[in-house]
Design a protein around this motif. Structure first.
Motif, mmCIF file in Angstrom:
data_model
loop_
_atom_site.group_PDB
_atom_site.id
_atom_site.type_symbol
_atom_site.label_atom_id
_atom_site.label_comp_id
_atom_site.label_asym_id
_atom_site.label_seq_id
_atom_site.Cartn_x
_atom_site.Cartn_y
_atom_site.Cartn_z
ATOM 1 N N GLN A 135 -1.119 13.170 19.302
ATOM 2 C CA GLN A 135 -1.520 14.496 18.843
ATOM 3 C C GLN A 135 -2.317 14.411 17.548
ATOM 4 O O GLN A 135 -3.330 15.085 17.365
ATOM 5 N N ALA A 136 -1.866 13.548 16.625
ATOM 6 C CA ALA A 136 -2.558 13.407 15.336
ATOM 7 C C ALA A 136 -3.954 12.815 15.508
ATOM 8 O O ALA A 136 -4.857 13.098 14.720
ATOM 9 N N GLU A 137 -4.128 11.975 16.528
ATOM 10 C CA GLU A 137 -5.422 11.332 16.758
ATOM 11 C C GLU A 137 -6.328 12.144 17.675
ATOM 12 O O GLU A 137 -7.467 11.741 17.933
ATOM 13 N N ARG A 138 -5.846 13.274 18.144
ATOM 14 C CA ARG A 138 -6.644 14.116 19.035
ATOM 15 C C ARG A 138 -7.923 14.576 18.325
ATOM 16 O O ARG A 138 -7.894 15.048 17.196
ATOM 17 N N GLY A 139 -9.045 14.395 18.972
ATOM 18 C CA GLY A 139 -10.321 14.783 18.380
ATOM 19 C C GLY A 139 -10.993 13.668 17.595
ATOM 20 O O GLY A 139 -12.131 13.823 17.141
ATOM 21 N N ARG A 140 -10.313 12.532 17.443
ATOM 22 C CA ARG A 140 -10.890 11.439 16.650
ATOM 23 C C ARG A 140 -12.152 10.877 17.301
ATOM 24 O O ARG A 140 -13.114 10.522 16.615
ATOM 25 N N ALA A 141 -12.169 10.774 18.614
ATOM 26 C CA ALA A 141 -13.346 10.219 19.302
ATOM 27 C C ALA A 141 -14.582 11.075 19.047
ATOM 28 O O ALA A 141 -15.701 10.559 18.936
ATOM 29 N N PHE A 142 -14.382 12.379 18.951
ATOM 30 C CA PHE A 142 -15.503 13.274 18.651
ATOM 31 C C PHE A 142 -16.070 12.967 17.273
ATOM 32 O O PHE A 142 -17.290 12.834 17.095
ATOM 33 N N LEU A 143 -15.188 12.841 16.282
ATOM 34 C CA LEU A 143 -15.643 12.560 14.921
ATOM 35 C C LEU A 143 -16.324 11.197 14.829
ATOM 36 O O LEU A 143 -17.360 11.046 14.171
ATOM 37 N N VAL A 202 0.554 8.568 8.659
ATOM 38 C CA VAL A 202 1.984 8.781 8.443
ATOM 39 C C VAL A 202 2.773 8.365 9.681
ATOM 40 O O VAL A 202 3.783 7.653 9.588
ATOM 41 N N VAL A 203 2.309 8.787 10.841
ATOM 42 C CA VAL A 203 3.034 8.454 12.078
ATOM 43 C C VAL A 203 2.963 6.952 12.349
ATOM 44 O O VAL A 203 3.957 6.331 12.739
ATOM 45 N N GLY A 245 0.823 -1.207 0.000
ATOM 46 C CA GLY A 245 0.000 0.000 0.000
ATOM 47 C C GLY A 245 0.854 1.251 0.000
ATOM 48 O O GLY A 245 1.714 1.418 0.874
ATOM 49 N N ALA A 246 0.628 2.144 -0.992
ATOM 50 C CA ALA A 246 1.448 3.355 -1.122
ATOM 51 C C ALA A 246 0.670 4.614 -0.774
ATOM 52 O O ALA A 246 0.818 5.650 -1.397
ATOM 53 N N GLY A 247 -0.198 4.503 0.251
ATOM 54 C CA GLY A 247 -0.838 5.685 0.802
ATOM 55 C C GLY A 247 0.062 6.319 1.849
ATOM 56 O O GLY A 247 1.262 5.990 1.938
ATOM 57 N N PRO A 248 -0.476 7.220 2.673
ATOM 58 C CA PRO A 248 0.364 7.905 3.665
ATOM 59 C C PRO A 248 1.156 6.968 4.570
ATOM 60 O O PRO A 248 2.349 7.158 4.778
ATOM 61 N N ALA A 249 0.511 5.919 5.103
ATOM 62 C CA ALA A 249 1.209 5.006 6.014
ATOM 63 C C ALA A 249 2.280 4.207 5.283
ATOM 64 O O ALA A 249 3.404 4.055 5.773
ATOM 65 N N THR A 279 14.424 8.720 15.208
ATOM 66 C CA THR A 279 13.543 9.378 16.170
ATOM 67 C C THR A 279 13.084 8.360 17.195
ATOM 68 O O THR A 279 12.625 7.272 16.832
ATOM 69 N N PRO A 280 13.192 8.652 18.501
ATOM 70 C CA PRO A 280 12.789 7.689 19.531
ATOM 71 C C PRO A 280 11.320 7.298 19.387
ATOM 72 O O PRO A 280 10.487 8.104 18.977
ATOM 73 N N MET A 281 11.025 6.059 19.736
ATOM 74 C CA MET A 281 9.647 5.580 19.643
ATOM 75 C C MET A 281 8.718 6.405 20.527
ATOM 76 O O MET A 281 7.561 6.646 20.167
ATOM 77 N N THR A 282 9.216 6.870 21.663
ATOM 78 C CA THR A 282 8.362 7.675 22.560
ATOM 79 C C THR A 282 7.919 8.970 21.866
ATOM 80 O O THR A 282 6.777 9.399 22.032
ATOM 81 N N ALA A 283 8.822 9.569 21.088
ATOM 82 C CA ALA A 283 8.468 10.797 20.368
ATOM 83 C C ALA A 283 7.449 10.511 19.276
ATOM 84 O O ALA A 283 6.520 11.300 19.043
ATOM 85 N N LEU A 284 7.595 9.365 18.586
ATOM 86 C CA LEU A 284 6.641 9.005 17.551
ATOM 87 C C LEU A 284 5.254 8.770 18.151
ATOM 88 O O LEU A 284 4.233 9.186 17.582
ATOM 89 N N LYS A 285 5.209 8.110 19.289
ATOM 90 C CA LYS A 285 3.910 7.819 19.900
ATOM 91 C C LYS A 285 3.256 9.089 20.439
ATOM 92 O O LYS A 285 2.024 9.215 20.440
ATOM 93 N N ALA A 286 4.065 10.047 20.866
ATOM 94 C CA ALA A 286 3.509 11.343 21.280
ATOM 95 C C ALA A 286 2.921 12.069 20.075
ATOM 96 O O ALA A 286 1.854 12.696 20.157
ATOM 97 N N ALA A 287 3.603 11.972 18.934
ATOM 98 C CA ALA A 287 3.096 12.585 17.703
ATOM 99 C C ALA A 287 1.803 11.914 17.262
ATOM 100 O O ALA A 287 0.887 12.570 16.751
ATOM 101 N N LEU A 288 1.712 10.597 17.460
ATOM 102 C CA LEU A 288 0.491 9.877 17.094
ATOM 103 C C LEU A 288 -0.678 10.326 17.969
ATOM 104 O O LEU A 288 -1.791 10.545 17.468
#
Length: 472
Positions: A352-360, A318-319, A16-20, A341-350
């Motif tokens: 943030q990217a997923e923030r608000g998803r539960a609302f949607l 992407v994250v 798959g050649a989408g964002p992920a 990039t440390p895994m902890t930083a990637l998971k923090a970015a994830l």
């Protein structure tokens, strides 16, 4: 870019050649791992960034900044040492990490030490009366035509349903000079109240201001009817009108084109066929793979990233792709992982990217009547099986989707259940008084995409292959 795989085995194969998938490929290749990226489309981008390297829509404001954000990642992958094969149909994946690929009418197997599935999302089935009429199509299909060929509707057009993609498509059609006569919003009123506890996270997320501006842009040009509770596509052999009920009002709108959309769900067919464990997600109302924090699944060596792991949007995809790749790098090349990039930083970015998803997810949870049809509404388009056919089959002994195949052939057509699977599960669950988890899903096997017998017959045979079928 290659036409066929250049080797028999790779450290990492990304499907798959989408964002992920693009993010995973870039990370794995940069770490020095032999990496193969497979995608069935003519070019990179997936649905979110479809045709990003070839679209005739070059005015950046027409498709929006989120679309063009993919250009840098596409460039990163193309500049890497990864092998990239487009127009590749991946029709098999097993727990030994052997992948069946068809390219240009020829099939082959490749082996991987790690597989990252980035198969993305599918549009949720929207089985209303008349949804199989010519003139009715999904919003995603319309967006594909828009991005790939700059085609927009010029006849009487109605968009019906709910969710972020509906509003994005409407804005893009209008920016390219297309016509939209009415938007019929099927969002349930009770969902607004249910989503309130998640409102703060959404308001402070990247989605809020973008979404608000886009909805204002569309509503300034198109009449919007909210609270739609019934929807029918009408016509004799061709769409002629759209009937709906909102509140106490029933109306029929003349229409040449109806675009339907009520959200997206993970594309799980390849992962399920490989034997990856899945569960019913009661919030997103779909099957999702059971994964750990690194995207790892119940099968050692197979990870899932992006919307195929649960709907989260392009930024989260992407994250997730980078997280899955980093886990592969840690396993296969630990020295290279130490420089990333440390895994902890990637998971923090994830997070943030997923923030608000539960609302949607809560706000745009599709209504029961638009997920579980009744009577003569077609459920399985390939075999023309109706909701009544399925309920009748349950009454005479069909207990789940796999047993239903013997009664009605549902899920046995070219789409292999992609357009009916969720509907069949929920319809049978309702008919039997069970949960979707108890009812289950189709048992999927290779090939998960259509290939010819000639391709299979022409594949190289090992001694073991021959002994499996010729005994003497």
């Amino acid at each position: 870019m290659n036409a066929v795989p250049q080797r028999d085995a790779y450290d990492v194969v990304v499907i798959g050649a989408g964002p992920a998938g693009l993010a995973a490929t870039a990370s794995a290749s940069a770490a020095g791992l032999s990496t193969l990226l497979l995608d069935e489309n003519p070019g990179p981008g997936g649905q979110v960034w479809r045709a990003i390297a070839s679209t005739p829509v070059t005015a950046r404001d027409q498709l929006g900044a989120d679309y063009w954000a993919g250009a840098e990642l596409v460039g990163e992958v193309r500049a890497s040492k990864a092998e990239i094969i487009h127009r590749a149909t991946v029709w098999s994946l097993d727990r030994h990490l052997e992948i069946g690929i068809s390219v240009g009418g020829a099939s082959a197997f490749v082996k991987a030490r790690r597989v990252i599935l980035a198969t993305g999302a599918l549009e949720r089935p929207f089985p209303i009366p008349g949804w199989t009429l010519p003139g009715v199509m999904t919003a995603g299909a319309a967006q594909t035509m828009l991005k790939s060929s700059a085609l927009v509707p010029d006849g009487r057009t109605v968009i019906a349903g709910q969710g972020p993609l509906l509003w994005l498509l409407a804005a893009q059609i209008l920016r390219l000079g297309g016509r939209i006569d009415r938007i019929l919003d099927t969002t349930e009123r009770k969902n607004y109240l249910a989503a309130l506890p998640h409102a703060f996270a959404f308001v402070t997320s990247p989605y809020f201001m973008k979404g608000l501006a886009m909805m204002r842009e569309v509503k300034a040009k198109v009449p919007v009817t909210t609270g739609v509770t019934e929807l029918t596509a009408a016509g004799e052999g061709q769409l002629a009108g759209v009937s709906y009920v909102a509140g106490n009002r029933r109306e029929t709108i003349p229409a040449d084109l109806l675009l339907l959309h009520q959200g997206v769900v993970p594309n799980v067919n390849l992962a399920m066929a490989a034997g990856v464990e899945h569960r019913w997600d009661e919030l997103q109302l779909c099957w999702s793979p059971v994964i750990n924090g690194d995207g790892g699944t119940s099968i050692e060596g197979i990870a899932i990233a992006g919307d195929g792991a649960g709907i989260g949007g392009a930024n989260a995809a992407v994250v997730r792709g980078r997280i899955a790749a980093r886990a592969a790098i840690e396993a296969l090349a630990p020295a290279a992982a130490a420089k990333l990039t440390p895994m902890t930083a990637l998971k923090a970015a994830l997070a943030q990217a997923e923030r608000g998803r539960a609302f949607l997810d809560t706000l745009f949870r599709p209504a029961r009547q638009f997920r579980i049809p009744a009577d003569d509404t077609i459920v399985c388009r390939c075999e023309e099986v109706t909701a009544k056919d399925i309920v009748d089959a349950v009454a005479i002994g069909a207990t789940g989707p796999n047993q239903l195949k013997a009664y009605r052939r549902t899920g046995m057509g070219p789409c292999q259940g992609r357009l009916c699977g969720l509907t069949v599960t929920e319809l049978m669950a309702q008919a039997r008084g069970k949960t979707p988890q108890e009812i289950g899903y189709y048992r999927l096997r290779a090939p998960v995409k259509p290939i010819t017998l000639a391709e299979l017959a022409a594949m190289p045979k090992t001694d073991d292959d021959v002994k499996a079928v010729v005994r003497g």
